[in-house]
Design an enzyme around this catalytic site. Structure first.
Site, PDB file in Angstrom:
ATOM      1  N   GLU A 483       0.820  -1.217   0.000  1.00 48.23           N
ATOM      2  CA  GLU A 483       0.000   0.000   0.000  1.00 48.23           C
ATOM      3  C   GLU A 483       0.854   1.268   0.000  1.00 48.23           C
ATOM      4  OE1 GLU A 483      -3.029  -0.249   3.053  1.00 48.23           O
ATOM      5  OE2 GLU A 483      -3.938  -2.003   2.117  1.00 48.23           O
ATOM      6  N   GLU A 565      -4.195  -8.938   0.321  1.00 50.48           N
ATOM      7  CA  GLU A 565      -4.894  -8.604   1.557  1.00 50.48           C
ATOM      8  C   GLU A 565      -6.382  -8.631   1.260  1.00 50.48           C
ATOM      9  OE1 GLU A 565      -2.337  -5.749   3.563  1.00 50.48           O
ATOM     10  OE2 GLU A 565      -4.101  -4.911   4.516  1.00 50.48           O
TER      11      GLU A 565
END
Ligand SMILES: *[C@@H]1O[C@H](CO)[C@@H](O)[C@H](O)[C@H]1NC(C)=O
Ligand SMILES: *[C@@H]1O[C@H](CO)[C@@H](O)[C@H](O)[C@H]1NC(C)=O
Ligand SMILES: *[C@@H]1O[C@H](CO)[C@@H](O)[C@H](O)[C@H]1NC(C)=O
Ligand SMILES: *[C@@H]1O[C@H](CO)[C@@H](O)[C@H](O)[C@H]1NC(C)=O
Ligand SMILES: *[C@@H]1O[C@H](CO)[C@@H](O)[C@H](O)[C@H]1NC(C)=O
Ligand SMILES: *[C@@H]1O[C@H](CO)[C@@H](O)[C@H](O)[C@H]1NC(C)=O
Ligand SMILES: *[C@@H]1O[C@H](CO)[C@@H](O)[C@H](O)[C@H]1NC(C)=O
Ligand SMILES: *[C@@H]1O[C@H](CO)[C@@H](O)[C@H](O)[C@H]1NC(C)=O
Ligand SMILES: *[C@@H]1O[C@H](CO)[C@@H](O)[C@H](O)[C@H]1NC(C)=O
Length: 877
Positions: A483, A565
């Site tokens: 991220e 994720e």
């Protein structure tokens, strides 16, 4: 016997209070491997430690950096850093000086996390993001080591191997600055040789944890193992072996082994390098039986102060392959390498490895040894619950074992390299690992995170990480980041290319991935990376009905896709909030049907609620089934962890994301994943509990998780209907049930055959504490642990589902100690070492350790007012 042992231990304990006995003698310490020339001894025991909230020494990374940066040289393709000619700073700091009296400092053993035993700070202005524990500040550690004159006189090399230190570790030996390594999750080696002397030496290590340096609970201090390695100046370098298996079939596997010979001496040396390969006994971690293959001698001529790599290869017939459990078997081998000179052995070195193939198929996913293996993975942070971040082998093994019981076959080391022993557990138990190195690159997520180090250290950190880990068969992919703020722009693309190229230079056998939560199919990052790794966006964030799997697949038909994720479902074990949404997935909030209880800071365990970027397991499963080319998922998270208590960051201290709570108790979600991940394991799970004195006559939905395909619900013996699972249903729900006390039970079928049953009954008042241990025999080595659970039960022995009795744990007799307690409640303000802990929804946990060197029976007792006490006996052997 037990009494005698205890006296002896106390005596040792008293002696450790004097400075003189805080030393280790190399001559008397047992080497780990009976390797010629090389000795490796643990430095974990008997340190002195002091934490300082304010800087006590005037030192900082900026001041120390010129002496620390040269440690990166071995891992840089371009720039070299020269160590300044003047002796490094810090010599005038009293803590590094051999004469400093540290008797008033705390006596500690490693691995050590100074923060985990602290008080939680629940001040209003403090966020729960890093767990409310006192991890910031400067920590100093001191230890005296006695080095045998023979080691020094014979010119041996003396190394300090640090598996990880939180953070910015810097070491001095005998008052002289040796060096350090800032990134707290990587392992590193420092050469003590120039500073060591025969006799007593004093090692001092400084660590520095700035505020705003982490997004989750990092831990603090020397939180992994330290070892002292002595070796002939000509030896296998640090992480200096690399094994690959270029061709593998049932009949034959080829094995290539590269050995880096390091010559720390001044003269050119010519040595022979040979290796033998054995099967590895998975328990003892030792070679077993006769050699199955040999790599013939290579000659290496290595000039003083340099390194030289030799390459050898061999074949193994009928290889026993490594493969993920339970369908395949995680067989391992070990290469034993010998460096010799004219028949004299100078060094031996062990490289455990496995033989297997991995393929990354854009239409099927992962194939191991030619067989498709869906990725049923979880992401986990590195903390071990109430034990904090100090690595403990048994605690880590237990985490992985419970995940495996659920059918979890893959682990992502979010978002940093794990302890080396953790990978050994994954190899041995047969899990697939996504080994991840960074959470940030060029741009900050919090003010003082790794982005400060990234420009100077990213190449060295990445190369040393790969070299440490690349022989582990469990690792099937490298993740270079998570991220990243720059994921969608040209900086992100260029950085990804640079990092991925480095990985490919160090290891071409595994594909590289990155966790992208925003970068879409048209970004440079997606085009650059080997494997498309999607955080949440694949299945569709929040209430969006579908996500971007299809868009990525059509743009990149030749790349594998997985959810790096997924889910991020939140819940508190045993808490049920009404009314329940009729949706498959809902965004958690405080309104009706939104699953949150903002007053008590809990989230409903109907397992349907997630933050705005996330989704329920059911929704993730549906999107995977609709897009079957997706290789699988890494659920956020397998275990709850300290910090990030979304959605109650202002009032809690540990997460709600776990499928398993912080203490290790299973949330209802465990059985939803088990239903999908172990379809052949007959089981059915029913929720909620059935003890609701305040809900008589009210709608109380009943949900059932089963590996079967059909189930019938009975309320007090009367059928509430039989249901079949639809194509995209992952639970069966009876949403209109009216609560009446008594019993709810469920019978499940699969393919028309009876499959499993389960029930809950309305329980009576709390009557007793039922105490059980996960293991009743443990090693008396001061490290092994028994996890003792307490259930508050009624007189029939059933858990009282909302019991919150205050339980006091004690060692009634024997050489044991209570290390910490927990209950899985993210809001609990009681410090982890407390012997008194409230039950949370009927359950509490105590972690027990036997004193080092002890044997005998340890009786653990649990007491609470108004109920009968319980106890369990653990044998230390
Ligand atoms: C140590 O020496 C440095 C450099 O001379 C100086 O800046 C620092 O204040 C000294 N520190 C102590 C603790 O005396
Ligand atoms: C190498 O030479 C230097 C300088 O003469 C000396 O100090 C050092 O001890 C030597 N190292 C070894 C390993 O012989
Ligand atoms: C061994 O292989 C490595 C990597 O391919 C190479 O850099 C090195 O030169 C090789 N060593 C020898 C002696 O061929
Ligand atoms: C090994 O033997 C060779 C030839 O006999 C000799 O030149 C060399 O010095 C020896 N090396 C060592 C390290 O003893
Ligand atoms: C890329 O994104 C980062 C983080 O948002 C930003 O700071 C940087 O300026 C961007 N760079 C470019 C070239 O757009
Ligand atoms: C359930 O889904 C419907 C339709 O998408 C939506 O309008 C409603 O707000 C959702 N309810 C919850 C609690 O999320
Ligand atoms: C938490 O506290 C911060 C700072 O006081 C505030 O901005 C935020 O809205 C609070 N969050 C919640 C969920 O109450
Ligand atoms: C539950 O009751 C509502 C309202 O009576 C009805 O519309 C719905 O179909 C019922 N659902 C089930 C699953 O029986
Ligand atoms: C109570 O303890 C017994 C024996 O250890 C165990 O088998 C049983 O599952 C426990 N009951 C509960 C409700 O935990």
């Amino acid at each position: 016997m037990a009494l005698f042992t205890k006296c002896a231990t106390v005596l040792v304990g008293l002696l450790t209070l004097s400075d003189i006995t805080m030393s280790e003698s190399l001559a008397t310490m047992r080497p780990r491997a009976e390797a010629a020339g090389r000795e490796r001894v643990s430095l974990n025991d008997r340190w002195r430690f002091q934490r300082f909230v304010d800087n006590p020494d005037g030192l900082s990374y900026d001041i120390l950096k010129p002496w620390i940066l040269p440690a990166a040289n071995d891992y840089l393709s371009g720039t070299r850093y020269d160590r300044p000619s003047e002796p490094g700073p810090g010599s005038n700091v009293t803590f590094v000086q051999p004469g400093f009296d540290d008797a008033a400092w705390e006596a500690v053993n490693l691995p050590h996390d100074w923060a985990a035993s602290g008080e939680f700070d629940f001040s209003e202005d403090v966020s729960g993001g890093t767990g409310r524990l006192p991890f910031t500040g400067i920590g100093w550690y001191r230890k005296s080591l006695s080095i045998d004159a023979r080691v020094v006189d014979s010119g041996k090399s003396i190394f300090l191997d640090v598996d990880g230190a939180m953070a910015y570790a810097t070491a001095w030996l005998n008052g002289q600055l040796v060096g350090g390594w800032p990134y707290p999750y990587n392992s590193f080696r420092l050469d003590l040789t120039p500073y060591a002397k025969a006799g007593d030496n004093v090692l001092a290590i400084r660590v520095d944890n700035a505020p705003e340096s982490a997004r989750w609970y990092p831990g603090a201090g020397l939180y992994r193992s330290l070892n002292l390695v002595t070796a002939d100046p000509v030896h296998v370098g640090y992480h200096g072996s690399y094994i690959t298996t270029p061709t593998v079939s049932a009949e034959q596997a080829s094995v290539s082994l590269r050995i880096e010979v390091e010559n720390k001496g001044n003269l050119t040396q010519t040595v022979q390098v040979t290796s033998e390969i054995f099967e590895l006994d998975s328990k003892s971690r030792k070679a077993s039986g006769d050699a199955v293959a040999k790599i013939a001698a290579s000659t290496a001529t290595v000039s003083g102060g340099s390194k030289y790599s030799v390459n050898g290869s061999t074949t193994i017939t009928n290889p026993k392959l490594w493969g993920p459990a339970p369908k395949q078997t995680p067989n391992e081998y070990i290469a034993m390498t010998t460096i010799s000179s004219n028949g004299t052995v100078l060094d031996t070195y062990e490289t455990p490895f496995g033989i297997r193939t991995v393929e990354y198929d854009p239409n099927q996913g992962i194939l191991i040894n030619g067989e498709h293996v869906p990725v049923y993975g979880s992401c986990n942070h590195h903390d071990l619950g109430s034990l904090g971040s100090a690595f403990n082998y048994r605690a880590a093994e237990r985490q992985i074992e419970i995940l495996q019981e659920m059918g979890n076959n893959a682990l992502r080391t979010s978002h940093n390299p794990p302890a080396p022993e953790w990978l050994e557990i994954a190899d041995r138990l047969g899990l697939m690992v996504m080994d991840e190195i960074f959470d940030t690159w060029n741009y900050a997520k919090v003010e003082n995170d790794f982005h400060l180090l990234f420009p100077e250290w990213s190449e060295a950190d990445l190369r040393t990480f790969i070299r440490r880990d690349r022989n582990h068969p469990s690792i099937i992919s490298w993740s270079i980041g998570n991220e990243l703020p720059e994921q969608s722009n040209s900086t992100g693309t260029a950085t990804a290319k640079r990092l991925q190229d480095i990985v490919h230079e160090e290891d071409l056998t595994r594909h590289v991935t990155v966790g992208m939560n925003n970068a879409g199919p048209n970004t440079g990052l997606a085009a650059e990376i080997d494997i498309i790794g999607l955080n949440y966006q694949g299945e569709g964030k929040g209430s969006a009905s579908s996500g971007s799997f299809a868009a990525f697949h059509s743009k990149f038909p030749n790349k594998m896709i997985w959810s790096t994720e997924s889910a991020s479902t939140v819940s508190s074990r045993g808490v049920y909030v009404f009314p329940v949404t009729s949706n498959k997935s809902a965004i958690v909030g405080g309104g009706p049907g939104e699953g949150g209880d903002p007053i008590n800071s809990h989230v409903s365990a109907y397992e349907l609620y997630a933050p705005s970027w996330a989704a329920s397991p059911d929704k993730v499963f549906e999107q995977q089934d609709r897009n079957p080319y997706v290789a699988g998922e890494f659920v956020w998270t397998g275990w709850d962890y300290i910090g990030e208590p979304t959605p109650y960051d202002n009032s809690s201290r540990s997460s709600y994301f776990g499928i398993i709570d912080l203490a290790g108790f299973k949330k209802d979600r465990f059985y939803l994943y088990q239903s999908r991940w172990r379809p052949d394991f007959p089981h059915v799970h029913i929720l909620p509990h059935w003890t609701w004195p305040d809900r008589e006559g009210q709608v109380t939905p009943v949900h059932v998780f089963t590996s079967g395909d059909e189930a019938e619900l009975f309320i007090n013996g009367k059928s509430a209907g039989r249901q079949k699972r639809g194509q995209y249903d992952y639970r069966l729900r009876w949403d209109n049930v009216t609560y009446t006390p008594g019993e709810i039970s469920v019978k499940a079928w699969k393919n028309g055959e009876e499959w499993a049953t389960s029930s809950h009954r309305t329980v009576g008042a709390a009557a007793a504490l039922n105490v059980t241990a996960d293991r009743t025999t443990i090693h008396g080595d001061g490290k092994d642990l028994s996890f003792v659970s307490v259930a508050v039960v009624d007189e029939k022995g059933d858990t009282v589902p909302q019991a919150d009795n205050e339980i006091t744990f004690s060692i009634a007799s024997g050489p044991g100690e209570i290390v910490t307690t927990d209950n899985g409640d993210p809001t609990d303000p009681t410090a982890f070492p407390s012997k008194t802990r409230k039950a949370f929804n009927g359950l509490a946990l105590a972690i027990i350790r036997a004193e080092a060197g002890s044997t005998g029976e340890i009786v653990v007792e649990a007491k609470a007012d108004g109920v009968s006490a319980g106890k369990v006996t653990i044998t230390a052997s």
